[in-house]
Design a protein around this motif. Sequence first.
Motif, mmCIF file in Angstrom:
data_model
loop_
_atom_site.group_PDB
_atom_site.id
_atom_site.type_symbol
_atom_site.label_atom_id
_atom_site.label_comp_id
_atom_site.label_asym_id
_atom_site.label_seq_id
_atom_site.Cartn_x
_atom_site.Cartn_y
_atom_site.Cartn_z
ATOM 1 N N ARG A 1 -11.181 -5.365 15.914
ATOM 2 C CA ARG A 1 -9.787 -5.147 16.332
ATOM 3 C C ARG A 1 -9.390 -3.678 16.194
ATOM 4 O O ARG A 1 -8.773 -3.095 17.094
ATOM 5 C CB ARG A 1 -8.844 -6.033 15.509
ATOM 6 C CG ARG A 1 -8.870 -7.503 15.894
ATOM 7 C CD ARG A 1 -7.728 -8.264 15.261
ATOM 8 N NE ARG A 1 -7.800 -8.240 13.797
ATOM 9 C CZ ARG A 1 -8.492 -9.107 13.075
ATOM 10 N NH1 ARG A 1 -9.200 -10.067 13.667
ATOM 11 N NH2 ARG A 1 -8.494 -9.031 11.754
ATOM 12 N N ALA A 2 -9.735 -3.078 15.054
ATOM 13 C CA ALA A 2 -9.352 -1.679 14.816
ATOM 14 C C ALA A 2 -10.084 -0.732 15.758
ATOM 15 O O ALA A 2 -9.477 0.179 16.342
ATOM 16 C CB ALA A 2 -9.630 -1.306 13.362
ATOM 17 N N MET A 3 -11.382 -0.921 15.915
ATOM 18 C CA MET A 3 -12.149 -0.024 16.780
ATOM 19 C C MET A 3 -11.716 -0.157 18.231
ATOM 20 O O MET A 3 -11.634 0.836 18.963
ATOM 21 C CB MET A 3 -13.637 -0.300 16.634
ATOM 22 C CG MET A 3 -14.214 0.018 15.247
ATOM 23 S SD MET A 3 -13.940 1.731 14.699
ATOM 24 C CE MET A 3 -12.641 1.486 13.454
ATOM 25 N N ASN A 4 -11.415 -1.360 18.670
ATOM 26 C CA ASN A 4 -10.936 -1.549 20.038
ATOM 27 C C ASN A 4 -9.566 -0.909 20.246
ATOM 28 O O ASN A 4 -9.281 -0.338 21.307
ATOM 29 C CB ASN A 4 -10.873 -3.035 20.383
ATOM 30 C CG ASN A 4 -12.242 -3.626 20.657
ATOM 31 O OD1 ASN A 4 -13.210 -2.903 20.885
ATOM 32 N ND2 ASN A 4 -12.338 -4.946 20.626
ATOM 33 N N ALA A 5 -8.720 -0.992 19.233
ATOM 34 C CA ALA A 5 -7.375 -0.423 19.351
ATOM 35 C C ALA A 5 -7.424 1.096 19.497
ATOM 36 O O ALA A 5 -6.557 1.691 20.151
ATOM 37 C CB ALA A 5 -6.535 -0.814 18.139
ATOM 38 N N HIS B 1 -10.747 0.454 3.455
ATOM 39 C CA HIS B 1 -10.918 1.802 3.995
ATOM 40 C C HIS B 1 -10.389 1.924 5.419
ATOM 41 O O HIS B 1 -9.968 3.004 5.825
ATOM 42 C CB HIS B 1 -12.388 2.211 3.941
ATOM 43 C CG HIS B 1 -12.931 2.240 2.556
ATOM 44 N ND1 HIS B 1 -13.064 3.393 1.811
ATOM 45 C CD2 HIS B 1 -13.343 1.222 1.745
ATOM 46 C CE1 HIS B 1 -13.543 3.082 0.606
ATOM 47 N NE2 HIS B 1 -13.713 1.774 0.549
ATOM 48 N N ILE B 2 -10.373 0.815 6.147
ATOM 49 C CA ILE B 2 -9.862 0.848 7.524
ATOM 50 C C ILE B 2 -8.591 0.017 7.698
ATOM 51 O O ILE B 2 -7.983 0.043 8.768
ATOM 52 C CB ILE B 2 -10.927 0.365 8.535
ATOM 53 C CG1 ILE B 2 -11.202 -1.134 8.362
ATOM 54 C CG2 ILE B 2 -12.192 1.202 8.435
ATOM 55 C CD1 ILE B 2 -11.976 -1.747 9.516
ATOM 56 N N GLY B 3 -8.177 -0.703 6.653
ATOM 57 C CA GLY B 3 -7.021 -1.595 6.784
ATOM 58 C C GLY B 3 -5.758 -0.875 7.201
ATOM 59 O O GLY B 3 -4.913 -1.445 7.909
ATOM 60 N N GLY B 4 -5.604 0.372 6.780
ATOM 61 C CA GLY B 4 -4.399 1.121 7.105
ATOM 62 C C GLY B 4 -4.342 1.634 8.525
ATOM 63 O O GLY B 4 -3.324 2.212 8.928
ATOM 64 N N LEU B 5 -5.408 1.437 9.292
ATOM 65 C CA LEU B 5 -5.391 1.869 10.694
ATOM 66 C C LEU B 5 -4.434 1.035 11.538
ATOM 67 O O LEU B 5 -3.913 1.509 12.551
ATOM 68 C CB LEU B 5 -6.795 1.767 11.302
ATOM 69 C CG LEU B 5 -7.826 2.813 10.881
ATOM 70 C CD1 LEU B 5 -9.205 2.427 11.421
ATOM 71 C CD2 LEU B 5 -7.430 4.204 11.375
ATOM 72 N N MET B 6 -4.221 -0.232 11.117
ATOM 73 C CA MET B 6 -3.443 -1.163 11.925
ATOM 74 C C MET B 6 -2.295 -1.767 11.122
ATOM 75 O O MET B 6 -2.401 -1.929 9.903
ATOM 76 C CB MET B 6 -4.336 -2.304 12.423
ATOM 77 C CG MET B 6 -5.562 -1.884 13.202
ATOM 78 S SD MET B 6 -5.168 -1.211 14.833
ATOM 79 C CE MET B 6 -4.528 -2.682 15.647
ATOM 80 N N LYS B 7 -1.214 -2.065 11.819
ATOM 81 C CA LYS B 7 -0.148 -2.898 11.260
ATOM 82 C C LYS B 7 0.043 -4.044 12.236
ATOM 83 O O LYS B 7 0.510 -3.828 13.357
ATOM 84 C CB LYS B 7 1.147 -2.121 11.065
ATOM 85 C CG LYS B 7 2.249 -2.947 10.400
ATOM 86 C CD LYS B 7 3.460 -2.098 10.093
ATOM 87 C CE LYS B 7 4.586 -2.921 9.472
ATOM 88 N NZ LYS B 7 4.164 -3.598 8.225
ATOM 89 N N ASN B 8 -0.370 -5.222 11.812
ATOM 90 C CA ASN B 8 -0.451 -6.362 12.728
ATOM 91 C C ASN B 8 -1.376 -5.986 13.885
ATOM 92 O O ASN B 8 -2.518 -5.637 13.663
ATOM 93 C CB ASN B 8 0.938 -6.792 13.178
ATOM 94 C CG ASN B 8 1.811 -7.218 12.005
ATOM 95 O OD1 ASN B 8 1.331 -7.871 11.079
ATOM 96 N ND2 ASN B 8 3.082 -6.862 12.044
ATOM 97 N N ASP B 9 -0.876 -5.982 15.112
ATOM 98 C CA ASP B 9 -1.720 -5.641 16.257
ATOM 99 C C ASP B 9 -1.459 -4.238 16.797
ATOM 100 O O ASP B 9 -1.948 -3.881 17.876
ATOM 101 C CB ASP B 9 -1.500 -6.655 17.389
ATOM 102 C CG ASP B 9 -1.990 -8.044 17.024
ATOM 103 O OD1 ASP B 9 -3.003 -8.141 16.299
ATOM 104 O OD2 ASP B 9 -1.360 -9.038 17.451
ATOM 105 N N SER B 10 -0.723 -3.433 16.039
ATOM 106 C CA SER B 10 -0.356 -2.095 16.510
ATOM 107 C C SER B 10 -1.078 -1.012 15.714
ATOM 108 O O SER B 10 -1.318 -1.165 14.509
ATOM 109 C CB SER B 10 1.157 -1.887 16.383
ATOM 110 O OG SER B 10 1.859 -2.838 17.148
ATOM 111 N N SER C 1 0.833 -1.207 0.000
ATOM 112 C CA SER C 1 0.000 0.000 0.000
ATOM 113 C C SER C 1 0.864 1.253 0.000
ATOM 114 O O SER C 1 1.951 1.276 0.577
ATOM 115 C CB SER C 1 -0.924 0.005 1.218
ATOM 116 O OG SER C 1 -1.985 -0.904 1.079
ATOM 117 N N ARG C 2 0.355 2.319 -0.629
ATOM 118 C CA ARG C 2 1.140 3.536 -0.826
ATOM 119 C C ARG C 2 0.780 4.684 0.107
ATOM 120 O O ARG C 2 1.365 5.761 0.008
ATOM 121 C CB ARG C 2 0.974 4.012 -2.273
ATOM 122 C CG ARG C 2 1.680 3.158 -3.298
ATOM 123 C CD ARG C 2 1.540 3.794 -4.658
ATOM 124 N NE ARG C 2 2.407 3.168 -5.644
ATOM 125 C CZ ARG C 2 2.553 3.617 -6.884
ATOM 126 N NH1 ARG C 2 1.889 4.690 -7.265
ATOM 127 N NH2 ARG C 2 3.356 3.011 -7.729
#
Length: 295
Positions: A193-197, A153-162, A125-126
């Motif tokens: 996972r993203a919303m909880n993070a 649309h939300i995939g870039g919010l997280m990298k693995n679990d961070s 991803s860019r």
Amino acid sequence: MKRTKIWSYAFGVTMVLSLAGCGNSAKKQVNEKVNADSMSVISNQVGLQEDSALSTLVLDGVKATWIRDNASAKLMPPSLFPDAGEDLMKKLSLENGIPSSISTFLIESNGIQILFDTGMGASDSRLLAGLHALGITPADIKYIYLTHFHGDHIGGLMKNDSVVFPHAEIYASKAEYDSWMKMEAEKNGQVVRAMNAYKDRLHLFAFGDTLPGKVVVMEAVGHTPGHTVFQAGKLLIIGDLIHGAALQLEHPEICATYDMDKQEAIKTRKNLLQYARENGLVIAGMHLPVPAFIK
């Protein structure tokens, strides 16, 4: 979670082209028209390479920078639009696919800088490279407004679990959040996972609210239960209102299979495209062809 509180082309637009990792100078393109009531892709006003990553326009004090997230050219397959039929696809010369993109937008409005959606978060991803080319780090992003919760649309919010954006305040539709939280685990795992993070910095808005930067929230349900369109001055950020511009601008009654509620999606698409025409708005869409602006 905290809750917070809406074509002609008659206004001046200044287009500035930027490239990230493109190598050669941008090559001239001919008019790239879209067959729908004088709507056209704004790339007809600048030269863009096929691998261009950034393009900026300024209108009425709002600065909008398109950041391409997909690494290679993207075509939406005709099978994604089963109601179109082979004859219509051939008539529009789209039988080999419809030019598209996975896009995000960095908007500066009323002194506030906002990232709209975060792309796939894939290994190629860019988005982050695009931000880097603008001199921006993930830690610099203070506001992220989400159009909906699909993975591109939300995939870039997280990298693995961070978390990727450690200081960002996340804004999303309450209708979208509530609907996804009720889905079965095999469908909403990434969302949960993203919303909880980001839960300590998550703001759920209602349609009609005005967000920081004087960005107005507009109802755009149909694609997803809480799909949202945002208006910042003369710019309308439409999320996934359109997946295949060359088809759906002329035939808004045709849905992509991704639309969860077909009839609502059709109604929403027709109403918002008409709204854009009547109000002289520039459209920024996450799946519009390069550079994802339409006037």
